[in-house]
Design a protein around this motif. Structure first.
Motif, PDB file in Angstrom:
ATOM      1  N   ASP A 111      48.016  38.507  -2.743  1.00 14.52           N
ATOM      2  CA  ASP A 111      47.237  38.593  -3.799  1.00 14.52           C
ATOM      3  C   ASP A 111      47.840  37.893  -5.157  1.00 14.52           C
ATOM      4  N   GLY A 112      49.375  37.937  -5.121  1.00 17.63           N
ATOM      5  CA  GLY A 112      50.016  37.329  -6.386  1.00 17.63           C
ATOM      6  C   GLY A 112      49.854  35.592  -6.154  1.00 17.63           C
ATOM      7  N   TYR A 113      49.724  35.181  -4.981  1.00 11.78           N
ATOM      8  CA  TYR A 113      49.432  33.799  -4.925  1.00 11.78           C
ATOM      9  C   TYR A 113      47.940  33.488  -5.074  1.00 11.78           C
ATOM     10  N   ALA A 114      47.242  34.421  -4.747  1.00  9.06           N
ATOM     11  CA  ALA A 114      45.791  34.047  -4.647  1.00  9.06           C
ATOM     12  C   ALA A 114      45.189  33.535  -6.166  1.00  9.06           C
ATOM     13  N   LEU A 115      45.465  34.431  -6.961  1.00 13.27           N
ATOM     14  CA  LEU A 115      44.804  34.525  -8.209  1.00 13.27           C
ATOM     15  C   LEU A 115      45.736  33.479  -9.144  1.00 13.27           C
ATOM     16  N   LYS A 116      46.943  33.846  -9.478  1.00 17.61           N
ATOM     17  CA  LYS A 116      47.687  32.953 -10.383  1.00 17.61           C
ATOM     18  C   LYS A 116      47.701  31.469  -9.835  1.00 17.61           C
ATOM     19  N   PHE A 117      48.079  31.258  -8.592  1.00 18.32           N
ATOM     20  CA  PHE A 117      48.717  29.852  -8.095  1.00 18.32           C
ATOM     21  C   PHE A 117      47.264  29.310  -7.531  1.00 18.32           C
ATOM     22  N   PHE A 118      46.601  29.865  -6.547  1.00 19.59           N
ATOM     23  CA  PHE A 118      45.636  29.093  -5.968  1.00 19.59           C
ATOM     24  C   PHE A 118      44.494  29.095  -7.118  1.00 19.59           C
ATOM     25  N   GLY A 119      44.309  30.173  -7.709  1.00 22.49           N
ATOM     26  CA  GLY A 119      42.983  30.061  -8.817  1.00 22.49           C
ATOM     27  C   GLY A 119      43.322  28.849  -9.812  1.00 22.49           C
ATOM     28  N   CYS A 120      44.494  28.499  -9.986  1.00 18.76           N
ATOM     29  CA  CYS A 120      45.088  27.431 -10.854  1.00 18.76           C
ATOM     30  C   CYS A 120      44.795  26.209 -10.321  1.00 18.76           C
ATOM     31  N   VAL A 121      45.351  26.053  -9.045  1.00 20.00           N
ATOM     32  CA  VAL A 121      44.997  24.835  -8.319  1.00 20.00           C
ATOM     33  C   VAL A 121      43.555  24.480  -8.147  1.00 20.00           C
ATOM     34  N   ARG A 122      42.869  25.617  -7.828  1.00 17.77           N
ATOM     35  CA  ARG A 122      41.104  25.189  -7.722  1.00 17.77           C
ATOM     36  C   ARG A 122      40.531  24.905  -9.036  1.00 17.77           C
ATOM     37  N   MET A 123      40.821  25.469 -10.025  1.00 21.21           N
ATOM     38  CA  MET A 123      40.294  25.223 -11.414  1.00 21.21           C
ATOM     39  C   MET A 123      40.671  23.740 -11.831  1.00 21.21           C
ATOM     40  N   CYS A 124      42.021  23.518 -11.606  1.00 24.83           N
ATOM     41  CA  CYS A 124      42.436  22.046 -12.128  1.00 24.83           C
ATOM     42  C   CYS A 124      41.755  20.946 -11.289  1.00 24.83           C
ATOM     43  N   ARG A 125      41.491  21.181  -9.885  1.00 29.70           N
ATOM     44  CA  ARG A 125      40.694  20.244  -8.953  1.00 29.70           C
ATOM     45  C   ARG A 125      39.392  20.169  -9.267  1.00 29.70           C
ATOM     46  N   LEU A 126      38.913  21.453  -9.583  1.00 33.07           N
ATOM     47  CA  LEU A 126      37.343  21.407  -9.716  1.00 33.07           C
ATOM     48  C   LEU A 126      36.924  20.937 -11.112  1.00 33.07           C
ATOM     49  N   PHE A 127      37.778  21.153 -12.088  1.00 31.50           N
ATOM     50  CA  PHE A 127      37.848  20.593 -13.609  1.00 31.50           C
ATOM     51  C   PHE A 127      38.086  19.038 -13.808  1.00 31.50           C
ATOM     52  N   TRP A 128      39.055  18.627 -12.872  1.00 27.93           N
ATOM     53  CA  TRP A 128      39.589  17.362 -13.180  1.00 27.93           C
ATOM     54  C   TRP A 128      38.481  16.272 -13.602  1.00 27.93           C
ATOM     55  N   PRO A 129      37.373  16.214 -12.851  1.00 24.92           N
ATOM     56  CA  PRO A 129      36.415  15.154 -13.163  1.00 24.92           C
ATOM     57  C   PRO A 129      35.940  15.315 -14.919  1.00 24.92           C
ATOM     58  N   LEU A 130      35.748  16.463 -15.181  1.00 28.82           N
ATOM     59  CA  LEU A 130      35.138  16.804 -16.482  1.00 28.82           C
ATOM     60  C   LEU A 130      36.366  16.364 -17.516  1.00 28.82           C
ATOM     61  N   LEU A 131      37.506  16.770 -17.130  1.00 27.30           N
ATOM     62  CA  LEU A 131      38.692  16.557 -18.156  1.00 27.30           C
ATOM     63  C   LEU A 131      39.012  15.109 -18.172  1.00 27.30           C
ATOM     64  N   LYS A 132      38.805  14.438 -17.136  1.00 23.56           N
ATOM     65  CA  LYS A 132      39.112  12.767 -16.992  1.00 23.56           C
ATOM     66  C   LYS A 132      38.284  12.314 -18.017  1.00 23.56           C
ATOM     67  N   THR A 133      36.894  12.796 -17.767  1.00 22.75           N
ATOM     68  CA  THR A 133      36.012  12.211 -18.609  1.00 22.75           C
ATOM     69  C   THR A 133      36.190  12.329 -20.088  1.00 22.75           C
ATOM     70  N   ALA A 134      36.708  13.446 -20.561  1.00 20.45           N
ATOM     71  CA  ALA A 134      36.870  13.969 -21.907  1.00 20.45           C
ATOM     72  C   ALA A 134      38.240  13.561 -22.217  1.00 20.45           C
ATOM     73  N   GLN A 135      38.967  12.893 -21.385  1.00 19.08           N
ATOM     74  CA  GLN A 135      40.578  12.692 -21.820  1.00 19.08           C
ATOM     75  C   GLN A 135      41.080  13.855 -22.297  1.00 19.08           C
ATOM     76  N   GLY A 136      40.736  14.782 -21.397  1.00 18.34           N
ATOM     77  CA  GLY A 136      41.182  16.284 -21.728  1.00 18.34           C
ATOM     78  C   GLY A 136      42.549  16.550 -21.203  1.00 18.34           C
ATOM     79  N   HIS A 137      42.848  17.898 -21.394  1.00 16.79           N
ATOM     80  CA  HIS A 137      44.373  18.327 -20.978  1.00 16.79           C
ATOM     81  C   HIS A 137      44.111  19.607 -20.205  1.00 16.79           C
ATOM     82  N   VAL A 138      45.168  19.970 -19.494  1.00 20.78           N
ATOM     83  CA  VAL A 138      45.322  21.139 -18.717  1.00 20.78           C
ATOM     84  C   VAL A 138      46.536  21.970 -19.467  1.00 20.78           C
ATOM     85  N   VAL A 139      46.574  23.209 -19.404  1.00 21.92           N
ATOM     86  CA  VAL A 139      47.703  23.901 -19.900  1.00 21.92           C
ATOM     87  C   VAL A 139      47.790  25.100 -18.799  1.00 21.92           C
ATOM     88  N   ASN A 140      48.924  25.086 -18.330  1.00 23.74           N
ATOM     89  CA  ASN A 140      49.152  26.047 -17.293  1.00 23.74           C
ATOM     90  C   ASN A 140      50.313  27.232 -18.134  1.00 23.74           C
TER      91      ASN A 140
END
Length: 170
Positions: A111-140
């Motif tokens: 449970d601890g890894y599912a939300l905090k770690f894997f949720g973060c990894v998935r969100m970064c991977r999924l949002f990467w194309p939008l962030l790249k287009t916007a020259q955006g940022h990730v804050v963890n």
């Protein structure tokens, strides 16, 4: 600074309480369109009022389970459909169970890894194309236990250390 993030879309996981909510408030004060994500509709409703009172556009609240790939994909779809952009992704979701190491069952670790770690990894991977287009940022948002673990916080310390390593690799 008011207006500094005018026209920017900021997605904040764990945005209904604590650090995540306060981050959403600060971005709203600076004019950003905030998207707050949580598994609790009740907490999101309360947070939406708090964030809206800060000024800027009314927040978009999304209730999903970020422990699953499907939940993360739902957030992406909603943001793509509504805004077609993401300038900043803030991963703040996740709390882990504390306690005596030998008493913590496998499901508490999962449970601890599912939300905090894997949720973060998935969100970064999924949002990467939008962030790249916007020259955006990730804050963890990573707890201090990543570098200074405690005997009663073995799950949280290891999850935070994993997030720190992952963040450096990005």
């Amino acid at each position: 600074m008011p207006g500094e993030f005018q026209g920017k879309v900021v997605v904040i996981t764990g945005g209904s309480r604590g650090i995540g909510r306060e981050i959403a408030v600060d971005f709203a004060k600076a004019g950003a369109q905030t998207v707050i994500v949580s598994s609790s509709e009740t907490n999101l409703a309360a947070a939406s009022k708090t964030v809206a009172a800060a000024g800027g556009p009314a927040p978009v609240a999304i209730a999903v389970n970020l422990k699953t790939l499907d939940g993360c994909q739902q957030v992406l779809k909603h943001v793509e459909d509504k805004f077609k952009r993401c300038d900043i992704l803030v991963n703040s979701a996740g709390a882990t169970k504390a306690g005596n190491f030998v008493d913590l069952p496998d499901d508490a670790w999962m449970d601890g890894y599912a939300l905090k770690f894997f949720g973060c990894v998935r969100m970064c991977r999924l949002f990467w194309p939008l962030l790249k287009t916007a020259q955006g940022h990730v804050v963890n948002i990573i707890g201090g236990a990543a570098r200074t673990p405690g005997a009663d916080f073995t799950i949280g310390g290891s999850v935070n250390a994993a997030m720190g390593n992952f963040s450096k690799s990005l």
